[in-house]
Design a protein around this motif. Structure first.
Motif, PDB file in Angstrom:
ATOM      1  N   THR B 313       0.840  -1.200   0.000  1.00 41.36           N
ATOM      2  CA  THR B 313       0.000   0.000   0.000  1.00 41.36           C
ATOM      3  C   THR B 313       0.873   1.246   0.000  1.00 41.36           C
ATOM      4  O   THR B 313       0.582   2.231  -0.675  1.00 41.36           O
ATOM      5  CB  THR B 313      -0.923   0.022   1.223  1.00 41.36           C
ATOM      6  OG1 THR B 313      -0.132  -0.179   2.397  1.00 41.36           O
ATOM      7  CG2 THR B 313      -1.974  -1.051   1.149  1.00 41.36           C
ATOM      8  N   GLU B 314       1.984   1.175   0.727  1.00 44.06           N
ATOM      9  CA  GLU B 314       2.875   2.328   0.783  1.00 44.06           C
ATOM     10  C   GLU B 314       3.457   2.615  -0.607  1.00 44.06           C
ATOM     11  O   GLU B 314       3.467   3.754  -1.080  1.00 44.06           O
ATOM     12  CB  GLU B 314       4.003   2.032   1.770  1.00 44.06           C
ATOM     13  CG  GLU B 314       4.968   3.189   1.928  1.00 44.06           C
ATOM     14  CD  GLU B 314       6.279   2.740   2.573  1.00 44.06           C
ATOM     15  OE1 GLU B 314       6.233   1.831   3.426  1.00 44.06           O
ATOM     16  OE2 GLU B 314       7.326   3.285   2.200  1.00 44.06           O
ATOM     17  N   LEU B 315       3.917   1.553  -1.265  1.00 44.63           N
ATOM     18  CA  LEU B 315       4.548   1.727  -2.567  1.00 44.63           C
ATOM     19  C   LEU B 315       3.522   2.098  -3.635  1.00 44.63           C
ATOM     20  O   LEU B 315       3.836   2.841  -4.566  1.00 44.63           O
ATOM     21  CB  LEU B 315       5.281   0.449  -2.962  1.00 44.63           C
ATOM     22  CG  LEU B 315       6.452   0.089  -2.041  1.00 44.63           C
ATOM     23  CD1 LEU B 315       7.119  -1.191  -2.496  1.00 44.63           C
ATOM     24  CD2 LEU B 315       7.467   1.207  -2.006  1.00 44.63           C
ATOM     25  N   ALA B 316       2.288   1.616  -3.484  1.00 44.41           N
ATOM     26  CA  ALA B 316       1.246   1.929  -4.463  1.00 44.41           C
ATOM     27  C   ALA B 316       1.060   3.440  -4.553  1.00 44.41           C
ATOM     28  O   ALA B 316       0.874   3.998  -5.626  1.00 44.41           O
ATOM     29  CB  ALA B 316      -0.062   1.246  -4.083  1.00 44.41           C
ATOM     30  N   LEU B 317       1.136   4.095  -3.398  1.00 45.37           N
ATOM     31  CA  LEU B 317       1.017   5.553  -3.391  1.00 45.37           C
ATOM     32  C   LEU B 317       2.123   6.178  -4.225  1.00 45.37           C
ATOM     33  O   LEU B 317       1.905   7.114  -4.986  1.00 45.37           O
ATOM     34  CB  LEU B 317       1.109   6.094  -1.961  1.00 45.37           C
ATOM     35  CG  LEU B 317      -0.007   5.744  -0.989  1.00 45.37           C
ATOM     36  CD1 LEU B 317       0.200   6.488   0.322  1.00 45.37           C
ATOM     37  CD2 LEU B 317      -1.367   6.102  -1.572  1.00 45.37           C
ATOM     38  N   ARG B 318       3.309   5.639  -4.060  1.00 48.72           N
ATOM     39  CA  ARG B 318       4.454   6.228  -4.754  1.00 48.72           C
ATOM     40  C   ARG B 318       4.438   5.947  -6.248  1.00 48.72           C
ATOM     41  O   ARG B 318       4.780   6.798  -7.044  1.00 48.72           O
ATOM     42  CB  ARG B 318       5.745   5.686  -4.143  1.00 48.72           C
ATOM     43  CG  ARG B 318       6.195   6.569  -2.998  1.00 48.72           C
ATOM     44  CD  ARG B 318       7.365   6.013  -2.253  1.00 48.72           C
ATOM     45  NE  ARG B 318       8.450   5.537  -3.102  1.00 48.72           N
ATOM     46  CZ  ARG B 318       9.438   4.769  -2.645  1.00 48.72           C
ATOM     47  NH1 ARG B 318       9.429   4.387  -1.401  1.00 48.72           N
ATOM     48  NH2 ARG B 318      10.397   4.376  -3.441  1.00 48.72           N
ATOM     49  N   VAL B 319       4.051   4.744  -6.609  1.00 53.03           N
ATOM     50  CA  VAL B 319       4.113   4.351  -8.019  1.00 53.03           C
ATOM     51  C   VAL B 319       3.281   5.295  -8.879  1.00 53.03           C
ATOM     52  O   VAL B 319       3.723   5.733  -9.931  1.00 53.03           O
ATOM     53  CB  VAL B 319       3.633   2.901  -8.198  1.00 53.03           C
ATOM     54  CG1 VAL B 319       3.518   2.556  -9.669  1.00 53.03           C
ATOM     55  CG2 VAL B 319       4.589   1.952  -7.531  1.00 53.03           C
ATOM     56  N   VAL B 320       2.070   5.575  -8.459  1.00 51.30           N
ATOM     57  CA  VAL B 320       1.206   6.404  -9.305  1.00 51.30           C
ATOM     58  C   VAL B 320       0.894   7.765  -8.680  1.00 51.30           C
ATOM     59  O   VAL B 320       0.074   8.498  -9.201  1.00 51.30           O
ATOM     60  CB  VAL B 320      -0.111   5.665  -9.645  1.00 51.30           C
ATOM     61  CG1 VAL B 320       0.165   4.522 -10.593  1.00 51.30           C
ATOM     62  CG2 VAL B 320      -0.797   5.180  -8.388  1.00 51.30           C
ATOM     63  N   GLY B 321       1.548   8.067  -7.591  1.00 47.32           N
ATOM     64  CA  GLY B 321       1.327   9.357  -6.956  1.00 47.32           C
ATOM     65  C   GLY B 321      -0.096   9.530  -6.434  1.00 47.32           C
ATOM     66  O   GLY B 321      -0.731  10.556  -6.673  1.00 47.32           O
ATOM     67  N   ALA B 322      -0.609   8.503  -5.734  1.00 52.40           N
ATOM     68  CA  ALA B 322      -1.994   8.540  -5.263  1.00 52.40           C
ATOM     69  C   ALA B 322      -2.069   9.100  -3.838  1.00 52.40           C
ATOM     70  O   ALA B 322      -1.047   9.274  -3.173  1.00 52.40           O
ATOM     71  CB  ALA B 322      -2.586   7.149  -5.312  1.00 52.40           C
TER      72      ALA B 322
END
Lengths: 116, 696
Positions: B313-322
């Motif tokens: 979940t942490e990385l998901a934010l970073r990958v697409v800038g969410a």
């Protein structure tokens, strides 16, 4: 040990279950499932045809015992038919003939239901 | 910097040649023009030296190993230095170095002046450096024709040099004002020059290195390069004649090179200009791909489910800038919210069901991540307004491992149209990485569980083996031995020997139906029950009836037990036997083996009354040398590779042969025979053997 098959044939009020192959701890649940279905459908006049059953282990025998009380309570029965000599020796050693009716011919077993 | 032998030839020989020419210049030709022949010789030497120098320098690792930016800086500095040198020279040229020769009506330079020497060497070195650096840039990500095109350029430059030399082109240079019309003095020279320009353009298309610059660097190249190109142009129009006067060959080379530089830098500037608008986007893509790689490496090394979900979940934010993200894991047919970022789990649970279900259904049907740009305008997700009025856009990707859906990864942004179309592929790629990591975690868990299970089974096996008699009772004149091996780690077979008193020894062999843990538990319980019952009853029949009663009350209905129970009375030399559905007992005597087949049904099959009624009990006298052999059906039903059974017959023959051996030997022999017989076949039932023999 997958060479085990259960087939079922319903004729009027009697259901015949055909066992084929090797009935042991691994395959017992298949037979159990077949009997459970019959009991659930309230088809309690059951004949188990053992003609093509090549081996039965204690776990396989246990399946009969797991159901016989329920079936008899519902005024039905499990009758065995056409066991090979090998299978019959196992049944006999354990004392099954005293508890279950065992017939040489499937037809005789069905006939027994009809006449009673 | 490592210089190999051939490079030394390309560096030192030209330097020596140049110095030689310079020395001669200084010594002999201070003011006058050279006569024709020595002049040509001088030019030839300079031409050879120059060619060798180009060849040697271009093979120096020092030039090849520089990073792209260093090469660009180097190029720029060379151009600036060259320009400054020429400027300086121009300022001093009129007074110190040049005089006007009235007889030929033109300027004559005094080559002997040291400044000339410095200028000359400087021009040679810098122009070669610039040339080699340009070559390095052209060869970035070279294509099939790159080398050929560059070679053509070089050939035409040297052809031009050779022609100018052979044509005896005097050291008279066309005055800059003539420039607008044509370059050279003759048609052939112009043709060579035209080819230099043509190949200059062809090579000018090789500007792949621009792709490797980030936005900031591109801007830098554009502006600094834009300043340098005019400097080079200045060189062309103002100073080229000066050096040409000094040496036609070097002058021609320097001139061609500056032309080439102007063309190449012009085209590179254009290339940079075209790429500037997309530079930011390119940078972002590169960053995204890099971060995705880094993320994959990170999550690939996590083997703990909770940690993995949290990291995902942490990385998901970073990958697409969410702004928010969460993971749902599929369990059976339902989804469980496993973790979230930027939003609390309880809040996620409050998202209307219709929205969540709609998204799940949609995600399941798509290859790439689902993108909804305007959540509240989308029919399926319009209800989300009830949850938070301000959520704008959503990405959702299924997490699938080996074609099995494991869950869904969500990313949300407050703004509508917060994600670009390209993010779908990227987000899905990330979800695929997560799927692999999840799959690995799963596999590892299963493996660990199996390992633990096996370890526990091993402990259970040891515990079960301790339930068997560890030492046989020592009774004068009686030999006893027993052996039990299970098909799995634990089984349902057992035997026991109970010395109830000095005058009584009970021997029991049993087999609980089924296999594995449940059979093993019943076996353990039975052992306790029998140990407890034995002292209170005097006949095997009574004991077995009691056991049957216990079984009927406490065991599953589909479980039964076969058992042989014997009470041996040493004083009377007889054994009382009862058999409940168990294989017959072998009575081994000198004159043969007989099977004691008393009647009796298995324990647990029927009510006590019925059981008792059918149970037969037998008294067998045992004399010196007689032996009893008890076993479970696992022995006679054991099969070899061909599928043949061990069988009662074979057992009988063996017992016959062993009739005069001790109990221990009897058990060991039969066990070994069984092991030989079943070699290469997995055991599928427990086997128990017990022998009792009267030795005196």
């Amino acid at each position: 040990m997958s060479d085990f098959e259960v087939k079922r044939k319903d004729t009027e009020d009697v259901s015949v279950v055909y066992l084929k192959g090797y009935l042991d701890a691994h395959t017992a649940h298949e037979f159990e499932k077949a009997l459970q279905e019959l009991v659930d459908e309230n088809r309690v006049r059951i004949v188990v045809n053992l003609a093509e059953l090549s081996y039965i282990s204690s776990a396989g025998l246990g399946v009969f015992m797991g159901f016989i009380e329920d079936v008899r309570k519902k005024k039905g029965d499990i009758k065995l038919a056409e066991p090979t000599d090998r299978v019959f020796r196992v049944l006999d050693l354990l004392g099954f003939p005293a508890l279950y009716e065992i017939f040489k011919q499937e037809a005789e077993a069905i006939e027994k239901y009809r006449s009673s | 910097m490592k210089i190999q032998k051939q490079h030394a030839i390309g560096i030192f020989i030209p330097v020596l040649l140049f110095l030689f020419v310079v020395a001669v210049d200084l010594e002999f030709f201070s003011v006058e023009m050279l006569p024709f022949v020595p002049n040509q010789l001088r030019e030839v030497i300079l031409g050879v030296a120059l060619a060798l120098f180009v060849w040697g320098t271009s093979r120096l690792d020092w030039f090849r190993d520089r990073a792209l930016l260093q090469k660009l800086w180097f190029l720029g500095i060379c151009v600036v230095v060259l320009w400054s040198g020429m400027r300086l020279l121009e300022l001093r040229m009129s007074s110190d170095l040049t005089s006007w020769d009235e007889s030929v009506d033109r300027a004559v330079h005094s080559f002997g002046h040291p400044l000339w020497t410095i200028l000359f060497l400087g021009v040679v070195v810098l122009s070669v450096w610039i040339f080699v650096t340009l070559k390095e840039l052209i060869f970035v990500q070279q294509g099939k024709k790159t080398e050929r095109n560059f070679r053509f350029l070089l050939i035409f430059i040297f052809l031009q040099m050779a022609y100018n030399l052979a044509g005896g082109k005097e050291r008279v240079v066309v005055v800059p004002s003539n420039w607008g019309v044509w370059y050279g003095d003759t048609i052939l020279e112009n043709i060579f020059f035209a080819f230099v320009i043509l190949f200059g353009f062809i090579n000018g298309f090789r500007c792949k290195w621009i792709h490797y610059l980030n936005k900031r660097q591109k801007v830098g190249v554009f502006f600094l390069g834009g300043l340098l190109t005019p400097l080079a142009l200045f060189l062309l129009f103002r100073s080229s004649d000066t050096i040409q006067n000094y040496s036609v060959v070097v002058g021609t080379f320097a001139n061609s090179l500056v032309w080439f530089y102007v063309i190449y830098s012009g085209m590179a500037l254009l290339g940079t200009l075209f790429q500037l608008p997309s530079a930011g986007l390119m940078d972002r893509r590169i960053r995204e791909i890099r971060s995705l790689q880094a993320l994959s490496a990170t999550i690939g090394s996590i083997f703990n489910m909770e940690e993995l979900v949290s990291k995902t979940t942490e990385l998901a934010l970073r990958v697409v800038g969410a702004d928010f993200s969460w993971v749902e894991l599929k369990e059976g047919s339902t989804y469980r919210l496993a973790g979230s970022r930027g939003v609390r789990q309880e809040d996620v649970e409050k998202i209307p069901d219709s929205v969540r279900k709609g998204i799940r259904k949609e995600v399941a049907q798509q290859e790439r991540a689902l993108l909804i740009n305007h959540l509240s305008k989308n029919k399926m997700t319009a209800e989300i307004k009830k949850w938070r009025p301000r959520v704008g856009s959503l990405l959702a990707a299924r997490i699938q491992f080996k074609k099995k859906e494991m869950g869904i990864l969500y990313a949300l942004k407050s703004e509508t149209f917060g994600f670009v179309e390209e993010s779908r592929g990227l987000f899905q790629a990330f979800a695929d990485q997560v799927a692999m990591a999840l799959g690995n975690v799963h596999l590892i868990q299963v493996t660990i569980e199996q390992e633990v299970y096996h370890e526990e089974l091993k402990l259970a096996h040891d515990a079960q083996m301790r339930l068997l008699p560890r030492e046989m009772p020592q009774l004068k004149g009686v030999e006893l031995d027993g052996f039990c091996m299970t098909a799995n780690e634990i089984g349902g077979d057992f035997y026991d020997v109970i010395q109830v008193s000095k005058e009584r020894l009970d021997v029991v062999v049993g087999d609980v139906s089924g296999k594995g843990p449940s059979a093993a538990f019943y076996m353990a319980e039975l052992k306790g029950v029998i140990q407890a019952l034995a002292p209170h009853f005097s006949s095997p029949k009574k004991i077995l009836i009691e056991v049957n009663k216990f079984l009927r009350n406490h065991f599953e209905k589909d479980t039964f037990v076969t058992m042989v129970y014997g009470i041996f009375l040493p004083a009377k030399k007889q054994i009382h036997l009862a058999r409940a559905g168990h294989p017959p007992v072998g009575l081994v005597r000198k004159d043969g083996v007989s099977w004691l087949e008393t009647k009796g049904i298995g324990l647990g099959l029927d009510s006590d009354a019925q059981f008792g009624k059918r149970l037969e009990q037998k008294v067998v006298p045992l004399n010196k040398g007689d032996a009893l052999f008890l076993y479970t059906d696992g022995l006679i039903e054991a099969r070899n590779r061909k599928g043949e059974e061990f069988g009662e017959e074979m057992l009988g023959e063996m017992l016959q042969k062993l009739h005069d051996r001790g109990a221990e030997e009897m058990v060991t022999e039969i066990r070994q025979e069984l092991e030989t017989f079943t070699k290469g076949v997995s055991r599928h039932d427990d086997v128990t053997l017990v022998a009792l023999r009267i030795s005196t």
